[in-house]
Design an enzyme around this catalytic site. Structure first.
Site, PDB file in Angstrom:
ATOM      1  CG  ASP A  27       5.864   3.020   0.869  1.00 33.09           C
ATOM      2  OD1 ASP A  27       6.276   3.622   1.773  1.00 33.09           O
ATOM      3  OD2 ASP A  27       4.810   3.583   0.711  1.00 33.09           O
ATOM      4  CE1 TYR A  81      -3.499   2.604   0.673  1.00 32.62           C
ATOM      5  CE2 TYR A  81      -2.116   3.064   2.414  1.00 32.62           C
ATOM      6  CZ  TYR A  81      -2.937   3.457   1.903  1.00 32.62           C
ATOM      7  OH  TYR A  81      -4.408   4.741   2.111  1.00 32.62           O
ATOM      8  CE  LYS A 105       2.182   4.584   7.954  1.00 32.64           C
ATOM      9  NZ  LYS A 105       0.971   4.893   9.031  1.00 32.64           N
TER      10      LYS A 105
HETATM   11  N1  HOZ Z   1      -2.650   4.070   6.569  1.00 31.24           N
HETATM   12  C1  HOZ Z   1      -2.947   3.155   8.057  1.00 31.24           C
HETATM   13  C2  HOZ Z   1      -3.628   1.792   7.852  1.00 31.24           C
HETATM   14  N2  HOZ Z   1      -2.255   1.047   7.398  1.00 31.24           N
HETATM   15  C3  HOZ Z   1      -4.380   3.676   8.680  1.00 31.24           C
HETATM   16  C4  HOZ Z   1      -3.804   4.816   9.525  1.00 31.24           C
HETATM   17  C5  HOZ Z   1      -4.814   5.341  10.313  1.00 31.24           C
HETATM   18  O1  HOZ Z   1      -6.329   4.596  10.852  1.00 31.24           O
HETATM   19  O2  HOZ Z   1      -4.080   6.462  11.197  1.00 31.24           O
END
Ligand code: HOZ
Length: 426
Positions: free
Chosen positions: A238, A143, A266
């Site tokens: 990524d 993703y 992050k």
């Molecule tokens: N992108 C996250 C899942 N892989 C979720 C991020 C969130 O809900 O804070």
């Protein structure tokens, strides 16, 4: 209705689609009411009923120091008093850029943005702009945020391009996106043989954190590098999840592979909205204002976010930080494996640095299709069993887990004991 989470969920659903601002938070995969968090400290957060949980999502990765680290709070408080946002450059952006480049040798220049989605989308545009090519290669289960061209699932065959995974993405927008199976060397070879001269970039989570936790095999990652070099395509790692999470030098450090472009997020923001993408000077200088590839953002390099990120990077750069974090995460993973084995449950788990994944099956999956064979009902029972016992893991089986420096031996032991209790009662 007396449960405060239920009350808040009902209120939220009236004004926010699904009651949440990011879908996985809605507990749709596991059922039940999402926990509305009111505060966090160290390895814990507390929900609206004031129930405490050991937190293994850590804001989906950023909270590597745990919540409320004193040095980070001090840096953020100081920055806030100096102003929230200027829309003009600051010295702190240079400091953060220098700190990132010092830790990620494949990057000679970096551009700061606000989210992983933005960073991946911009890296993709840069790759297309720099190569003058259209085709992008990605892998099922990886993703890269929700940019249109990346919301794609595999087409009907290898030579066919992908189909949108979201309404609102016209097929034309993904017609240049080729989706391959993760760790499938034969497909990789064939894709480059068929489309090599059109491929702008191959984007990969070299340790995938969005199909639970799945590693690219060293041979697969190496072949991605070789084929990109051979065909003049850019290799994009990524590392939004893995950057400063699986080790101080990310997945590229773990695998010993130098990508052309790296996407970060992050941990570099320490919990504030901050992400980045970077690579060699010659490619990065294709970006506006120097070059023809446009990208911009009002909150890019935000002074409070950069203060938070810098303070976080300073802490995680201290000697021994990752050794201790990795050891703690391994203790968790080994303990869970032993608990499942003792109760005769199919289970396997893996970790790198402060990131882990577990599977209710005996083998470690190599690709998305295998991850998705996990028994959903069993996972959901484990999830809710842990939640009841004050342990919060990701509310979907296709997500990774995160341990922070603030998790204590007692937290890890309590988590293993809770899991064993659930396994025993199966
Ligand atoms: N992108 C996250 C899942 N892989 C979720 C991020 C969130 O809900 O804070």
């Amino acid at each position: 209705m007396t449960d405060q989470n239920d009350i808040l969920f009902e209120r939220a659903r009236a004004v926010i689609p699904g009651g949440v601002n990011s879908p996985v938070r809605a507990f749709k995969a596991v059922g039940g009411t999402p926990r509305f968090i009111q505060r966090a400290q160290g390895a814990y957060f507390w929900d609206a009923n004031d129930k405490r949980y050991i937190d293994y999502i850590g804001s989906w990765g950023p909270m590597i120091l745990g919540h409320g680290h004193p040095a980070v709070i001090e840096a953020v408080q100081k920055a806030v008093l100096e102003g929230f946002s200027y829309g003009a450059p600051t010295e702190r952006e240079i400091e953060l850029a220098e700190a990132i480049l010092a830790l990620v040798p494949s990057m000679e220049m970096v551009r700061l943005v606000s989210s992983g989605t933005e960073a991946a989308m911009s890296a993709l545009r840069l790759a297309r702009g720099a190569t003058g090519r259209k085709t992008i290669v990605k892998f099922e289960g990886c993703y890269h945020g929700h940019a249109d061209a990346l919301l794609v699932k595999a087409g009907s065959g290898l030579a066919t391009f992908g189909n949108p995974t979201s309404a609102g993405v016209p097929p034309e927008v993904v017609q240049h996106t080729l989706v391959l199976e993760y760790n499938n060397l034969q497909q990789l070879e064939e894709a480059f043989a068929l489309h090599g001269s059109d491929i702008a970039c191959l984007m990969i989570e070299a340790i995938a954190g969005n199909m639970n936790f799945v590693r690219a095999t060293p041979a697969f990652a190496k072949r991605c590098r070789e084929l990109c070099t051979q065909h003049g395509a850019l290799l994009i790692f990524d590392e939004v999840m893995t950057g400063f999470r699986v080790g101080l030098h990310g997945a590229q450090g773990v695998l010993g592979i130098t990508p052309d472009l790296t996407v970060l997020g992050k941990v570099i923001g320490g919990g504030m909205p901050l992400a980045a993408f970077g690579g060699p000077r010659a490619i990065m200088e294709q970006l506006a204002p120097l070059g023809p590839v446009y990208q911009a953002g009002t909150l890019s390099g935000n002074p409070v976010a950069t203060a938070c990120g810098l303070a976080t990077l300073k802490e995680i750069s201290k000697p021994g930080f990752y050794e201790a974090l990795a050891q703690k995460t391994r203790t968790l993973v080994d303990g869970l494996k032993a608990a499942a084995a003792a109760e005769g449950q199919p289970f396997n788990a893996d970790s790198e640095g402060g990131m882990f994944g577990f599977f209710l099956m005996n083998e470690l999956p190599q690709n998305y299709a295998t991850v998705m064979t996990t028994d959903n009902a069993q996972f959901n029972a484990l999830f809710h069993g842990l939640l009841d016992r004050g342990v919060y893991i990701a509310p979907a089986l296709y997500e990774a887990g995160f341990v922070s420096a603030a998790h204590s031996e007692d937290d890890i032991a309590a988590t293993i004991a809770a899991a064993r209790d659930i396994f025993r009662k199966r």
